[in-house]
Design a protein around this motif. Structure first.
Motif, PDB file in Angstrom:
ATOM      1  N   LYS A  69       0.841  -1.201   0.000  1.00  0.00           N
ATOM      2  CA  LYS A  69       0.000   0.000   0.000  1.00  0.00           C
ATOM      3  C   LYS A  69       0.878   1.253   0.000  1.00  0.00           C
ATOM      4  O   LYS A  69       0.587   2.227  -0.702  1.00  0.00           O
ATOM      5  CB  LYS A  69      -0.930  -0.004   1.211  1.00  0.00           C
ATOM      6  CG  LYS A  69      -2.104  -0.980   1.083  1.00  0.00           C
ATOM      7  CD  LYS A  69      -2.796  -1.240   2.402  1.00  0.00           C
ATOM      8  CE  LYS A  69      -3.435  -0.010   2.968  1.00  0.00           C
ATOM      9  NZ  LYS A  69      -4.171  -0.308   4.218  1.00  0.00           N
ATOM     10  N   ASP A  73       0.943   3.995  -3.088  1.00  0.00           N
ATOM     11  CA  ASP A  73       0.688   5.418  -2.852  1.00  0.00           C
ATOM     12  C   ASP A  73       1.728   6.296  -3.532  1.00  0.00           C
ATOM     13  O   ASP A  73       1.412   7.397  -4.007  1.00  0.00           O
ATOM     14  CB  ASP A  73       0.683   5.713  -1.349  1.00  0.00           C
ATOM     15  CG  ASP A  73      -0.574   5.226  -0.652  1.00  0.00           C
ATOM     16  OD1 ASP A  73      -1.577   4.973  -1.355  1.00  0.00           O
ATOM     17  OD2 ASP A  73      -0.552   5.090   0.583  1.00  0.00           O
ATOM     18  N   HIS A 100      -7.403  -1.043  -1.861  1.00  0.00           N
ATOM     19  CA  HIS A 100      -6.502   0.109  -1.943  1.00  0.00           C
ATOM     20  C   HIS A 100      -6.295   0.536  -3.398  1.00  0.00           C
ATOM     21  O   HIS A 100      -6.274   1.740  -3.703  1.00  0.00           O
ATOM     22  CB  HIS A 100      -5.165  -0.235  -1.289  1.00  0.00           C
ATOM     23  CG  HIS A 100      -4.331   0.970  -0.995  1.00  0.00           C
ATOM     24  ND1 HIS A 100      -4.660   1.891  -0.040  1.00  0.00           N
ATOM     25  CD2 HIS A 100      -3.175   1.419  -1.562  1.00  0.00           C
ATOM     26  CE1 HIS A 100      -3.759   2.850  -0.001  1.00  0.00           C
ATOM     27  NE2 HIS A 100      -2.839   2.584  -0.917  1.00  0.00           N
ATOM     28  N   ARG A 104      -6.656   4.199  -5.237  1.00  0.00           N
ATOM     29  CA  ARG A 104      -5.444   4.916  -5.635  1.00  0.00           C
ATOM     30  C   ARG A 104      -5.017   4.683  -7.078  1.00  0.00           C
ATOM     31  O   ARG A 104      -4.444   5.566  -7.706  1.00  0.00           O
ATOM     32  CB  ARG A 104      -4.288   4.511  -4.711  1.00  0.00           C
ATOM     33  CG  ARG A 104      -4.545   4.744  -3.228  1.00  0.00           C
ATOM     34  CD  ARG A 104      -4.568   6.251  -2.921  1.00  0.00           C
ATOM     35  NE  ARG A 104      -3.197   6.756  -2.991  1.00  0.00           N
ATOM     36  CZ  ARG A 104      -2.856   7.880  -3.619  1.00  0.00           C
ATOM     37  NH1 ARG A 104      -3.757   8.608  -4.225  1.00  0.00           N
ATOM     38  NH2 ARG A 104      -1.598   8.283  -3.649  1.00  0.00           N
TER      39      ARG A 104
END
Length: 227
Positions: A69, A73, A100, A104
């Motif tokens: 994650k 990001d 996630h 994103r």
């Protein structure tokens, strides 16, 4: 880093238009924090120098839900093509990553199944929309098993991309296999030569591999021919 860019330039000149980057440096090859930082740096650098190319990353099961994650990001704006083998396959962790990615990097797929594949688990993950691409090795899984697996994949409308690393022969096997299966997402390209085999019937043009019509997968055996 220069060596990585040099390799990418050589692959671009050969006709490749998607690059697969090996990540998972921490903790496999470097301290954890240093390794994740370098993975991010390499991913961003390759995209900067080759903006037209798709970027896949192969983690070889070295990440965890939390660290992947963090990585996502930092590269979300790149729009990764797929994340391969983020960690050992399991429903809980794949659900965390999928959730996630939806926030994103929603177009990024998850690919898995290369190592010690559990076919039942892989199809269960795909059915729950936690896995996008099945990757059982074209040689290790084998043609016979793949022919049976194809029927299940078709029933679930599953994308496939058999793992090929190791021999150019495997890339060409998969390319010929792809000619009969419309849901082959991408073909892993191996750059090498095999003594005694003529590969000239195949050509790579701007990311597309041309498959010959000759028998024997279109690869002529040189040894044993009359001189």
């Amino acid at each position: 880093l220069k060596a990585i860019l040099d390799e990418c330039r050589a692959d671009w000149d050969l006709g490749y238009r998607i690059f697969k980057l090996k990540i998972g440096r921490g903790p496999k090859w470097m301290p954890l924090r240093e390794g994740i930082k370098r993975d991010i740096e390499v991913t961003r650098l390759v995209k900067e120098y080759f903006p037209e190319c798709g970027i896949m990353v192969d983690c070889n099961d070295q990440y965890t839900p939390d660290t992947i994650k963090e990585y996502v990001d930092q590269v979300a704006d790149i729009g990764l093509y797929w994340i391969e083998e983020p960690f050992r396959e399991n429903e809980r962790d794949f659900a965390i990553l999928k959730e996630h990615l939806a926030k994103r990097s929603p177009r990024t797929m998850i690919a898995d199944g290369e190592s010690w594949p559990d076919e039942e688990l892989l199809f269960a993950l795909h059915e729950k929309k936690l896995l996008d691409v099945l990757q059982m090795d074209i040689q290790g899984w084998g043609f016979t098993k793949w022919r049976a697996t194809i029927k299940k994949a078709q029933a679930q409308n599953a994308l496939i991309s058999p793992h090929n690393w190791g021999f150019k022969l495997k890339t060409h096997y998969t390319a010929a296999f792809a000619a009969g299966y419309p849901l082959m997402e991408a073909i892993e390209g191996v750059v090498d030569e095999t003594e005694g085999v003529d590969f000239s019937g195949y050509a790579l043009e701007a990311g597309r591999i041309i498959v010959p019509e000759q028998p024997g997968f279109g690869m002529r055996l040189i040894w044993g021919q009359e001189i």
